[in-house]
Design a protein around this motif. Structure first.
Motif, PDB file in Angstrom:
ATOM      1  N   PHE A   1       0.844  -1.191   0.000  1.00  0.00           N
ATOM      2  CA  PHE A   1       0.000   0.000   0.000  1.00  0.00           C
ATOM      3  C   PHE A   1       0.885   1.250   0.000  1.00  0.00           C
ATOM      4  O   PHE A   1       1.907   1.293   0.706  1.00  0.00           O
ATOM      5  N   LEU A   2       0.464   2.245  -0.759  1.00  0.00           N
ATOM      6  CA  LEU A   2       1.048   3.577  -0.644  1.00  0.00           C
ATOM      7  C   LEU A   2       0.380   4.245   0.550  1.00  0.00           C
ATOM      8  O   LEU A   2      -0.852   4.381   0.580  1.00  0.00           O
ATOM      9  N   VAL A   3       1.167   4.634   1.530  1.00  0.00           N
ATOM     10  CA  VAL A   3       0.621   5.115   2.798  1.00  0.00           C
ATOM     11  C   VAL A   3       0.949   6.597   2.961  1.00  0.00           C
ATOM     12  O   VAL A   3       2.086   7.026   2.741  1.00  0.00           O
TER      13      VAL A   3
ATOM     14  N   LEU B   1       6.394  -5.688  -7.301  1.00  0.00           N
ATOM     15  CA  LEU B   1       5.834  -4.622  -6.476  1.00  0.00           C
ATOM     16  C   LEU B   1       4.484  -4.171  -7.019  1.00  0.00           C
ATOM     17  O   LEU B   1       3.537  -3.951  -6.250  1.00  0.00           O
ATOM     18  N   MET B   2       4.374  -4.062  -8.336  1.00  0.00           N
ATOM     19  CA  MET B   2       3.088  -3.660  -8.915  1.00  0.00           C
ATOM     20  C   MET B   2       2.016  -4.697  -8.636  1.00  0.00           C
ATOM     21  O   MET B   2       0.852  -4.353  -8.386  1.00  0.00           O
ATOM     22  N   SER B   3       2.383  -5.979  -8.658  1.00  0.00           N
ATOM     23  CA  SER B   3       1.405  -7.035  -8.364  1.00  0.00           C
ATOM     24  C   SER B   3       0.926  -6.937  -6.920  1.00  0.00           C
ATOM     25  O   SER B   3      -0.260  -7.142  -6.629  1.00  0.00           O
ATOM     26  N   ARG B   4       1.827  -6.599  -6.026  1.00  0.00           N
ATOM     27  CA  ARG B   4       1.424  -6.443  -4.623  1.00  0.00           C
ATOM     28  C   ARG B   4       0.505  -5.226  -4.466  1.00  0.00           C
ATOM     29  O   ARG B   4      -0.476  -5.274  -3.709  1.00  0.00           O
ATOM     30  N   LEU B   5       0.812  -4.130  -5.175  1.00  0.00           N
ATOM     31  CA  LEU B   5      -0.057  -2.952  -5.124  1.00  0.00           C
ATOM     32  C   LEU B   5      -1.436  -3.271  -5.697  1.00  0.00           C
ATOM     33  O   LEU B   5      -2.461  -2.813  -5.189  1.00  0.00           O
ATOM     34  N   ALA B   6      -1.453  -4.080  -6.774  1.00  0.00           N
ATOM     35  CA  ALA B   6      -2.731  -4.489  -7.367  1.00  0.00           C
ATOM     36  C   ALA B   6      -3.522  -5.362  -6.403  1.00  0.00           C
ATOM     37  O   ALA B   6      -4.762  -5.277  -6.329  1.00  0.00           O
ATOM     38  N   ALA B   7      -2.826  -6.202  -5.648  1.00  0.00           N
ATOM     39  CA  ALA B   7      -3.512  -7.010  -4.632  1.00  0.00           C
ATOM     40  C   ALA B   7      -4.145  -6.111  -3.577  1.00  0.00           C
ATOM     41  O   ALA B   7      -5.229  -6.403  -3.055  1.00  0.00           O
ATOM     42  N   GLY B   8      -3.466  -5.002  -3.265  1.00  0.00           N
ATOM     43  CA  GLY B   8      -4.047  -4.029  -2.340  1.00  0.00           C
ATOM     44  C   GLY B   8      -5.319  -3.421  -2.897  1.00  0.00           C
ATOM     45  O   GLY B   8      -6.308  -3.232  -2.163  1.00  0.00           O
ATOM     46  N   ILE B   9      -5.322  -3.115  -4.191  1.00  0.00           N
ATOM     47  CA  ILE B   9      -6.538  -2.596  -4.830  1.00  0.00           C
ATOM     48  C   ILE B   9      -7.638  -3.656  -4.800  1.00  0.00           C
ATOM     49  O   ILE B   9      -8.805  -3.349  -4.509  1.00  0.00           O
ATOM     50  N   SER B  10      -7.280  -4.904  -5.090  1.00  0.00           N
ATOM     51  CA  SER B  10      -8.267  -5.987  -5.061  1.00  0.00           C
ATOM     52  C   SER B  10      -8.899  -6.120  -3.677  1.00  0.00           C
ATOM     53  O   SER B  10     -10.108  -6.344  -3.547  1.00  0.00           O
ATOM     54  N   PHE B  11      -8.089  -5.943  -2.636  1.00  0.00           N
ATOM     55  CA  PHE B  11      -8.594  -6.023  -1.267  1.00  0.00           C
ATOM     56  C   PHE B  11      -9.617  -4.923  -1.001  1.00  0.00           C
ATOM     57  O   PHE B  11     -10.524  -5.097  -0.178  1.00  0.00           O
ATOM     58  N   MET B  12      -9.499  -3.815  -1.716  1.00  0.00           N
ATOM     59  CA  MET B  12     -10.414  -2.684  -1.521  1.00  0.00           C
ATOM     60  C   MET B  12     -11.643  -2.775  -2.418  1.00  0.00           C
ATOM     61  O   MET B  12     -12.514  -1.900  -2.370  1.00  0.00           O
ATOM     62  N   GLN B  13     -11.731  -3.828  -3.249  1.00  0.00           N
ATOM     63  CA  GLN B  13     -12.867  -3.989  -4.154  1.00  0.00           C
ATOM     64  C   GLN B  13     -13.798  -5.090  -3.661  1.00  0.00           C
ATOM     65  O   GLN B  13     -13.339  -6.178  -3.278  1.00  0.00           O
ATOM     66  N   ASP B  14     -15.092  -4.823  -3.705  1.00  0.00           N
ATOM     67  CA  ASP B  14     -16.086  -5.837  -3.383  1.00  0.00           C
ATOM     68  C   ASP B  14     -16.161  -6.836  -4.529  1.00  0.00           C
ATOM     69  O   ASP B  14     -16.393  -6.461  -5.682  1.00  0.00           O
ATOM     70  N   ALA B  15     -15.960  -8.119  -4.217  1.00  0.00           N
ATOM     71  CA  ALA B  15     -15.875  -9.142  -5.261  1.00  0.00           C
ATOM     72  C   ALA B  15     -17.185  -9.330  -6.004  1.00  0.00           C
ATOM     73  O   ALA B  15     -17.189  -9.777  -7.154  1.00  0.00           O
ATOM     74  N   GLU B  16     -18.303  -8.992  -5.395  1.00  0.00           N
ATOM     75  CA  GLU B  16     -19.595  -9.185  -6.039  1.00  0.00           C
ATOM     76  C   GLU B  16     -20.035  -7.951  -6.832  1.00  0.00           C
ATOM     77  O   GLU B  16     -20.329  -8.027  -8.023  1.00  0.00           O
ATOM     78  N   SER B  17     -20.068  -6.799  -6.172  1.00  0.00           N
ATOM     79  CA  SER B  17     -20.597  -5.588  -6.830  1.00  0.00           C
ATOM     80  C   SER B  17     -19.583  -4.885  -7.705  1.00  0.00           C
ATOM     81  O   SER B  17     -19.939  -4.150  -8.629  1.00  0.00           O
TER      82      SER B  17
ATOM     83  N   GLY C   1      -6.673   5.545  -4.643  1.00  0.00           N
ATOM     84  CA  GLY C   1      -5.971   6.234  -5.711  1.00  0.00           C
ATOM     85  C   GLY C   1      -4.469   6.237  -5.532  1.00  0.00           C
ATOM     86  O   GLY C   1      -3.718   6.330  -6.510  1.00  0.00           O
ATOM     87  N   GLY C   2      -3.996   6.158  -4.294  1.00  0.00           N
ATOM     88  CA  GLY C   2      -2.562   6.114  -4.052  1.00  0.00           C
ATOM     89  C   GLY C   2      -1.933   4.871  -4.639  1.00  0.00           C
ATOM     90  O   GLY C   2      -0.905   4.935  -5.323  1.00  0.00           O
ATOM     91  N   ASN C   3      -2.522   3.706  -4.357  1.00  0.00           N
ATOM     92  CA  ASN C   3      -2.019   2.471  -4.966  1.00  0.00           C
ATOM     93  C   ASN C   3      -2.083   2.547  -6.480  1.00  0.00           C
ATOM     94  O   ASN C   3      -1.170   2.103  -7.188  1.00  0.00           O
TER      95      ASN C   3
END
Length: 581
Positions: free
Chosen positions: A297-299, A332-348, A308-310
């Motif tokens: 995560f970009l903190v 590193l980009m894959s880890r940042l993308a995983a952070g974005i995925s964590f912030m996304q609702d898998a259904e909606s 938006g930071g990630n």
């Protein structure tokens, strides 16, 4: 020779001023010239000369030029001459009413406090000294007595301050000017939205190259040895903005890399590396998600994780990989993308916007529409590099949410970027419809907005890529009927040219406290000419996109239509949703 300007240049300047100068009517002096000079180190010194004949006034002006040049030191020779075109007497009460009806920093008239123009101030002097700016709490112009007092007393040290009573008589004037930069003589626009800058009718490639180089050089100069930017400046008084924002650190770095692709400047590349090193080593935190997946995560300094930071961190790293090749940052980009995925609702497909670090608990479910478009755009750019179908599927989920929630009403430039990238790979009608609706109802705003609003050009450039692609798509070309292409093109060109009003040309920078520090940068007029790294970023990204598409259009002349979508063919079937990371 006068020593600092040749006889030939002086004669050319004399004639240019004479052609534009108009004789004023009684009771005003027949001819009035404002002589402004700066070496770049100091705020321009201004002198006024008045008289009954042009020849007499010009000779007095030459003496003033010599005096001003001898008083200042520095590398530049910036000489500007302005003259009133029309004058109208009014009262201070009426001036207050006019200011209350004018957007802050958009009052474009000069003021004389007497009929003889012995004590008069150009519009550029008024605005560059924040004399009509009451702070960002007031959306309109406002007489600032403190700032007025300070500058007036420096300009007219032995003159008592004017009275500020409602009945005090003042004389408002329009003006026109000419500017000599030591090499070239420039005609300046008269009073109006373009007032005070050089007359330019079209955005040529050499001009765009110059603007991009100047803006990116400015950003490079803001990056210190520690990799951090000078976050922003208030140029009226040469004050730095002391706060910081790691998201904007990443976005400014992204814009510098875009510019580096154009300029290949080594000093710019060095600044990019310092900035990226700071971002990789200090601003990005590598961690494991609650389910054990590695993420990053970009903190921010206040321990906020912004969606938006990630996204902007990915965009910067992905752009560097695109420009220079290599896969050093893929992990590193894959880890940042995983952070974005964590912030996304898998259904909606919706995103949480702000988390707390290190708890990664939700702090704000929604903060700004920008974050969601940034996230989708970043995932698409990473998909271009890796071909990981999970990234594309995540963007598809997000667009299901955008469409269901009617996000096209936001007319957001980041959503336009994301829609353009998505339709390259998944040319579906619903995605195309979203991309068109995101801009189609906004064309009058784009064409006529009084502020430069640089993100509007980004919106238009990304949208034009979609429209160009549709022209060659037999299945979906009918969707072009949902937008007026002629109005779109006219609005785009008008907005692109209008951005020149936000560039710190020398003829504008010279009125600020430290002209050399901000010359060549870009500003936001209604925020007291603020120059912040993200302000410059958005100007650069829009102009770089405009330049790229202008070159592409030129390359297609005589070659017929070609697919501008890129090297990757659109897949027949878009991947199904699956986790990212």
């Amino acid at each position: 020779m006068m020593g600092f300007i040749s006889d030939a240049d002086l004669a050319a300047l004399r004639e240019q001023v004479r052609r534009g100068c108009q004789e004023l009517q009684h009771p005003y002096p027949a001819f009035v010239l404002f002589i402004s000079f700066s070496s770049g180190k100091e705020r321009a010194a201004v002198r006024m000369v008045r008289g009954a004949t042009y020849n007499a006034v010009w000779q007095a002006g030459v003496a003033a030029i010599r005096e001003l040049a001898e008083q200042q030191t520095g590398e530049n020779f910036w000489l500007r001459i302005d003259w009133p075109m029309a004058v109208e007497a009014t009262t201070f009460a009426e001036l207050h009413r006019m200011l209350a009806g004018t957007k802050r920093n958009y009052f474009r008239l000069g003021i004389s406090f007497d009929e003889n123009f012995e004590h008069a101030l150009l519009e550029q002097e008024l605005n560059a000294n924040a004399m009509l700016y009451g702070g960002n709490h007031n959306p309109t112009a406002e007489f600032n007595e403190g700032n007025f007092r300070a500058y007036f007393q420096s300009r007219f040290p032995i003159t008592p301050l004017p009275a500020f009573g409602d009945d005090t008589r003042v004389h408002l004037f329009t003006s026109k000017g000419a500017f000599f930069d030591g090499d070239t003589l420039h005609d300046l626009y008269p009073t109006g939205r373009n007032a005070g800058r050089r007359i330019i009718d079209a955005l040529s490639i050499p001009l765009l190259n110059s603007l991009i180089a100047a803006g990116s050089d400015f950003l490079a100069d803001q990056v210190g040895a520690d990799g951090c930017f000078v976050y922003g400046l208030h140029p009226c008084f040469d004050r730095s903005i002391d706060s910081y924002n790691t998201l904007r650190h990443a976005s400014a770095t992204y814009a510098m890399i875009e510019a580096y692709e154009v300029t290949r400047s080594q000093s710019l590349r060095d600044a990019i590396e310092r900035s990226l090193t700071r971002m990789r080593d200090d601003f990005i935190v590598r961690t494991d998600l609650p389910d054990g997946r590695p993420a990053a995560f970009l903190v921010e300094a206040n321990s906020e994780i912004k969606l938006g930071g990630n996204a902007l961190a990915i965009l910067a790293l992905a752009k560097l990989a695109e420009v220079e090749g290599g896969d050093a940052d893929h992990g590193l980009m894959s880890r940042l993308a995983a952070g974005i995925s964590f912030m996304q609702d898998a259904e909606s497909g919706a995103f949480r916007h702000v988390l707390d670090f290190p708890s990664v608990a939700t702090k704000d479910a929604f903060r700004t529409i920008y974050y969601e478009g940034e996230a989708a755009f970043a995932l698409m750019r990473l998909y271009d590099l890796t071909g990981n179908g999970a990234l594309l599927a995540a963007v598809q989920r997000s667009f299901s949410h955008f469409i269901a929630a009617g996000y096209e009403r936001h007319h957001d430039h980041w959503l336009a970027y994301a829609a353009n990238e998505l339709t390259r790979h998944c040319p579906r009608e619903d995605y195309y419809r979203f991309a068109i609706a995101n801009v189609a109802g906004h064309l009058d705003f784009v064409a006529n907005r009084v502020t430069t609003f640089p993100t509007l050009l980004e919106l238009m450039m990304a949208s034009r890529q979609v429209l160009t692609r549709l022209e060659g798509d037999r299945e979906h070309a009918h969707l072009l009927g949902h937008i007026d292409r002629s109005r779109f093109g006219a609005a785009l060109e008008r907005r692109a040219l209008y951005l020149l009003n936000g560039h710190f040309w020398p003829e504008l920078a010279m009125f600020m406290k430290n002209p050399a520090r901000i010359a060549g940068s870009f500003f936001i007029r209604h925020h007291a000419f603020r120059v912040r790294i993200d302000d410059v970023e958005h100007y650069l990204s829009g102009l770089i996109a405009y330049r790229r598409q202008a070159l592409e259009a030129a390359a297609t002349v005589g070659l017929g239509q070609r697919n501008l979508a890129g090297d990757r063919d659109a897949p027949e079937d878009c991947p199904q949703a699956q986790p990212v990371g």
